[in-house]
Enzyme design. Sequence first.
Site, PDB file in Angstrom:
ATOM      1  N   SER A   1       0.832  -1.198   0.000  1.00  0.00           N
ATOM      2  CA  SER A   1       0.000   0.000   0.000  1.00  0.00           C
ATOM      3  C   SER A   1       0.866   1.247   0.000  1.00  0.00           C
ATOM      4  O   SER A   1       1.998   1.243   0.519  1.00  0.00           O
ATOM      5  CB  SER A   1      -0.852  -0.027   1.274  1.00  0.00           C
ATOM      6  OG  SER A   1      -1.447   1.220   1.502  1.00  0.00           O
TER       7      SER A   1
ATOM      8  N   TYR B   1      -2.375  -0.834  10.975  1.00  0.00           N
ATOM      9  CA  TYR B   1      -2.596  -1.422   9.644  1.00  0.00           C
ATOM     10  C   TYR B   1      -1.385  -1.179   8.750  1.00  0.00           C
ATOM     11  O   TYR B   1      -0.851  -2.093   8.117  1.00  0.00           O
ATOM     12  CB  TYR B   1      -3.859  -0.825   9.000  1.00  0.00           C
ATOM     13  CG  TYR B   1      -3.927  -1.097   7.510  1.00  0.00           C
ATOM     14  CD1 TYR B   1      -4.176  -2.384   7.035  1.00  0.00           C
ATOM     15  CD2 TYR B   1      -3.684  -0.083   6.572  1.00  0.00           C
ATOM     16  CE1 TYR B   1      -4.201  -2.647   5.664  1.00  0.00           C
ATOM     17  CE2 TYR B   1      -3.706  -0.334   5.212  1.00  0.00           C
ATOM     18  CZ  TYR B   1      -3.968  -1.623   4.757  1.00  0.00           C
ATOM     19  OH  TYR B   1      -3.976  -1.888   3.403  1.00  0.00           O
TER      20      TYR B   1
ATOM     21  N   LYS C   1       1.659  -3.785   6.827  1.00  0.00           N
ATOM     22  CA  LYS C   1       2.112  -3.834   5.421  1.00  0.00           C
ATOM     23  C   LYS C   1       3.629  -3.626   5.360  1.00  0.00           C
ATOM     24  O   LYS C   1       4.336  -4.295   4.612  1.00  0.00           O
ATOM     25  CB  LYS C   1       1.390  -2.767   4.591  1.00  0.00           C
ATOM     26  CG  LYS C   1      -0.092  -3.037   4.430  1.00  0.00           C
ATOM     27  CD  LYS C   1      -0.350  -4.292   3.596  1.00  0.00           C
ATOM     28  CE  LYS C   1      -1.782  -4.732   3.648  1.00  0.00           C
ATOM     29  NZ  LYS C   1      -2.044  -6.004   2.982  1.00  0.00           N
TER      30      LYS C   1
HETATM   31  P1  NAD Z   1     -11.334  -6.546   1.196  1.00  0.00           P
HETATM   32  O1  NAD Z   1     -11.565  -6.499   2.653  1.00  0.00           O
HETATM   33  O2  NAD Z   1     -12.459  -6.260   0.274  1.00  0.00           O
HETATM   34  O3  NAD Z   1     -10.709  -7.962   0.796  1.00  0.00           O
HETATM   35  C1  NAD Z   1      -9.891  -8.704   1.665  1.00  0.00           C
HETATM   36  C2  NAD Z   1     -10.461 -10.117   1.726  1.00  0.00           C
HETATM   37  O4  NAD Z   1      -9.624 -10.902   2.579  1.00  0.00           O
HETATM   38  C3  NAD Z   1     -11.874 -10.167   2.301  1.00  0.00           C
HETATM   39  O5  NAD Z   1     -12.708 -10.874   1.393  1.00  0.00           O
HETATM   40  C4  NAD Z   1     -11.718 -10.912   3.626  1.00  0.00           C
HETATM   41  O6  NAD Z   1     -12.849 -11.712   3.916  1.00  0.00           O
HETATM   42  C5  NAD Z   1     -10.476 -11.737   3.367  1.00  0.00           C
HETATM   43  N1  NAD Z   1      -9.693 -12.091   4.556  1.00  0.00           N
HETATM   44  C6  NAD Z   1      -9.257 -11.277   5.556  1.00  0.00           C
HETATM   45  N2  NAD Z   1      -8.568 -11.993   6.457  1.00  0.00           N
HETATM   46  C7  NAD Z   1      -8.579 -13.287   6.028  1.00  0.00           C
HETATM   47  C8  NAD Z   1      -8.029 -14.486   6.532  1.00  0.00           C
HETATM   48  N3  NAD Z   1      -7.361 -14.523   7.685  1.00  0.00           N
HETATM   49  N4  NAD Z   1      -8.208 -15.627   5.827  1.00  0.00           N
HETATM   50  C9  NAD Z   1      -8.901 -15.608   4.666  1.00  0.00           C
HETATM   51  N5  NAD Z   1      -9.442 -14.499   4.130  1.00  0.00           N
HETATM   52  C10 NAD Z   1      -9.278 -13.347   4.807  1.00  0.00           C
HETATM   53  O7  NAD Z   1     -10.110  -5.571   0.874  1.00  0.00           O
HETATM   54  P2  NAD Z   1      -9.529  -5.082  -0.526  1.00  0.00           P
HETATM   55  O8  NAD Z   1      -9.815  -3.636  -0.645  1.00  0.00           O
HETATM   56  O9  NAD Z   1      -9.930  -5.992  -1.611  1.00  0.00           O
HETATM   57  O10 NAD Z   1      -7.986  -5.213  -0.227  1.00  0.00           O
HETATM   58  C11 NAD Z   1      -7.229  -6.328  -0.648  1.00  0.00           C
HETATM   59  C12 NAD Z   1      -5.792  -6.166  -0.174  1.00  0.00           C
HETATM   60  O11 NAD Z   1      -5.267  -4.952  -0.681  1.00  0.00           O
HETATM   61  C13 NAD Z   1      -5.652  -6.080   1.343  1.00  0.00           C
HETATM   62  O12 NAD Z   1      -4.458  -6.768   1.697  1.00  0.00           O
HETATM   63  C14 NAD Z   1      -5.504  -4.593   1.608  1.00  0.00           C
HETATM   64  O13 NAD Z   1      -4.780  -4.345   2.777  1.00  0.00           O
HETATM   65  C15 NAD Z   1      -4.729  -4.163   0.382  1.00  0.00           C
HETATM   66  N6  NAD Z   1      -4.911  -2.746   0.042  1.00  0.00           N
HETATM   67  C16 NAD Z   1      -6.170  -2.258  -0.145  1.00  0.00           C
HETATM   68  C17 NAD Z   1      -6.352  -0.919  -0.455  1.00  0.00           C
HETATM   69  C18 NAD Z   1      -7.738  -0.346  -0.627  1.00  0.00           C
HETATM   70  O14 NAD Z   1      -7.884   0.866  -0.539  1.00  0.00           O
HETATM   71  N7  NAD Z   1      -8.777  -1.133  -0.886  1.00  0.00           N
HETATM   72  C19 NAD Z   1      -5.237  -0.076  -0.595  1.00  0.00           C
HETATM   73  C20 NAD Z   1      -3.958  -0.609  -0.428  1.00  0.00           C
HETATM   74  C21 NAD Z   1      -3.813  -1.956  -0.107  1.00  0.00           C
HETATM   75  C1  UD1 Z   2      -7.033   5.597   3.419  1.00  0.00           C
HETATM   76  C2  UD1 Z   2      -6.137   5.001   4.455  1.00  0.00           C
HETATM   77  C3  UD1 Z   2      -4.844   4.504   3.815  1.00  0.00           C
HETATM   78  C4  UD1 Z   2      -5.127   3.563   2.659  1.00  0.00           C
HETATM   79  C5  UD1 Z   2      -6.010   4.312   1.666  1.00  0.00           C
HETATM   80  C6  UD1 Z   2      -6.390   3.474   0.478  1.00  0.00           C
HETATM   81  C7  UD1 Z   2      -6.768   6.359   6.427  1.00  0.00           C
HETATM   82  C8  UD1 Z   2      -6.292   7.346   7.449  1.00  0.00           C
HETATM   83  N1  UD1 Z   2      -5.867   6.010   5.476  1.00  0.00           N
HETATM   84  O1  UD1 Z   2      -6.366   6.716   2.984  1.00  0.00           O
HETATM   85  O2  UD1 Z   2      -4.040   3.836   4.757  1.00  0.00           O
HETATM   86  O3  UD1 Z   2      -3.908   3.187   2.031  1.00  0.00           O
HETATM   87  O4  UD1 Z   2      -7.225   4.688   2.343  1.00  0.00           O
HETATM   88  O5  UD1 Z   2      -7.329   2.539   0.831  1.00  0.00           O
HETATM   89  O6  UD1 Z   2      -7.881   5.857   6.487  1.00  0.00           O
HETATM   90  N2  UD1 Z   2     -12.482  11.958   2.900  1.00  0.00           N
HETATM   91  C9  UD1 Z   2     -13.490  12.847   3.239  1.00  0.00           C
HETATM   92  N3  UD1 Z   2     -14.673  12.338   3.726  1.00  0.00           N
HETATM   93  C10 UD1 Z   2     -14.878  11.006   3.894  1.00  0.00           C
HETATM   94  C11 UD1 Z   2     -13.851  10.096   3.538  1.00  0.00           C
HETATM   95  C12 UD1 Z   2     -12.658  10.615   3.067  1.00  0.00           C
HETATM   96  O7  UD1 Z   2     -13.333  14.046   3.089  1.00  0.00           O
HETATM   97  O8  UD1 Z   2     -15.970  10.616   4.359  1.00  0.00           O
HETATM   98  C13 UD1 Z   2     -11.230  12.496   2.331  1.00  0.00           C
HETATM   99  C14 UD1 Z   2      -9.971  12.177   3.136  1.00  0.00           C
HETATM  100  O9  UD1 Z   2      -9.726  13.154   4.092  1.00  0.00           O
HETATM  101  C15 UD1 Z   2      -8.915  12.130   2.019  1.00  0.00           C
HETATM  102  C16 UD1 Z   2      -9.695  11.616   0.796  1.00  0.00           C
HETATM  103  O10 UD1 Z   2     -11.068  11.882   1.078  1.00  0.00           O
HETATM  104  O11 UD1 Z   2      -8.461  13.424   1.728  1.00  0.00           O
HETATM  105  C17 UD1 Z   2      -9.530  10.132   0.556  1.00  0.00           C
HETATM  106  O12 UD1 Z   2      -9.820   9.435   1.773  1.00  0.00           O
HETATM  107  P1  UD1 Z   2      -9.819   7.836   1.857  1.00  0.00           P
HETATM  108  O13 UD1 Z   2     -10.677   7.298   0.779  1.00  0.00           O
HETATM  109  O14 UD1 Z   2     -10.155   7.471   3.258  1.00  0.00           O
HETATM  110  O15 UD1 Z   2      -8.326   7.429   1.502  1.00  0.00           O
HETATM  111  P2  UD1 Z   2      -6.939   7.884   2.176  1.00  0.00           P
HETATM  112  O16 UD1 Z   2      -7.103   8.998   3.105  1.00  0.00           O
HETATM  113  O17 UD1 Z   2      -5.967   8.072   1.078  1.00  0.00           O
END
Ligand code: NAD
Ligand code: UD1
Length: 336
Positions: free
Chosen positions: A123, A147, A151
């Site tokens: 991330s 969190y 990572k």
């Molecule tokens: P998500 O929660 O939709 O998907 C994660 C999945 O993992 C879920 O379906 C959950 O049920 C499953 N899971 C969690 N713990 C488990 C376990 N112990 N055993 C089996 N399954 C398990 O999240 P996502 O947005 O699809 O994210 C996927 C990956 O990407 C995660 O590792 C997250 O940290 C990373 N990531 C997400 C974002 C984002 O903004 N969505 C950003 C950066 C990194």
């Molecule tokens: C969040 C996570 C970050 C993760 C990223 C992608 C936090 C503090 N950080 O960051 O670790 O990697 O998501 O999944 O949660 N915002 C509003 N109103 C809302 C929601 C968000 O104004 O209700 C603003 C936030 O202040 C930010 C932007 O929208 O400026 C994006 O927010 P968000 O979607 O939560 O992502 P990140 O802050 O980048």
Amino acid sequence: MILLTGATGYIGSHTWVKLLETGYEVIGLDNFSNSSQHVIDRIEKITNKKALFIEADVQDKFSLSDLFKKNQIEGVIHFAALKAVGESVQRPLDYYSNNLNGLLNLLGVLARFDCHNFVLSSSATVYHPENPIPYVEGMPLGSTSPYGWTKYMSEQILRDLEASNPEWRIAYLRYFNPVGAHPSGLIGEDPRGIPNNLMPFVTQVAVGKRKELSIFGGDWPTHDGTGVRDYIHVQDLARGHVRAIDYLLNQKKSLTVNLGAGKGYSVLDLVKSFEKASGQKIPYQIVDRRSGDIAAFYADASLADELLDWRIEFDLDAMCHDSWRWQSNNPNGFED
Ligand code: NAD
Ligand code: UD1
């Protein structure tokens, strides 16, 4: 065959579809702690292929070993993790335990079955928040939440493993802010409870589930005072995973890359673009800054272009259109 852990989650499900469409054989694994079983039917509907799946926890060594015994797994994409930043501050042990024990357990099984190709969902949160933008892969790392540290530590564990045995090939994929949904409107992001992230909150306001958007701060040093982020369409992100698996299997080398659009949009830019795409008005109020937020960050996305021949295809309008199609077709997510 490629194993996807966390396969029924938001990013996992879109990647599963892309891999099947590319011709990979895939087996999905999830414990449904943050996703729905209905995702599997939807994947079959989109791809017209059978979706092989096992319900298990990545911390369960027995199920994983059984899976590896019965299938010839040549690579793993590890999505399974807990991911809510605020919740990780409240429940750090759950986050360290699930995200790190899960990873360690999985790697132990991979080592036993001689499977050394591994893709980590990392991330942008692993970059030290004081880095200048755009973020470049070699910049200092650090984090601000349990969190984020899971990572950071996951990356470190994998780097130590690589150093111990050159057979390991790892793709460290640092995602920026994934939004959007599959253009079919059949799969998309379905957060439980009140969404923490911006796009799902906006789509829930648009569909009438929330009254108004709270914008966290209007006095950031950005072009309009609201926070700036690098939004990336989940379809582009999914394609990045296919390229990364191709790279590990063909180039036989590790890599660390940002997967982002390489440009930043403010909260108000996103709201405007969403209103245009959906025809819905998004009422909002500017409130205090959210603790832990920073003004702006976005990726330098040139290394992924160079190494993976990967660049984004979808702009912010497409992200908003597809998020809206998903939310308006499925106002209650997968539970309709
Ligand atoms: P998500 O929660 O939709 O998907 C994660 C999945 O993992 C879920 O379906 C959950 O049920 C499953 N899971 C969690 N713990 C488990 C376990 N112990 N055993 C089996 N399954 C398990 O999240 P996502 O947005 O699809 O994210 C996927 C990956 O990407 C995660 O590792 C997250 O940290 C990373 N990531 C997400 C974002 C984002 O903004 N969505 C950003 C950066 C990194
Ligand atoms: C969040 C996570 C970050 C993760 C990223 C992608 C936090 C503090 N950080 O960051 O670790 O990697 O998501 O999944 O949660 N915002 C509003 N109103 C809302 C929601 C968000 O104004 O209700 C603003 C936030 O202040 C930010 C932007 O929208 O400026 C994006 O927010 P968000 O979607 O939560 O992502 P990140 O802050 O980048």
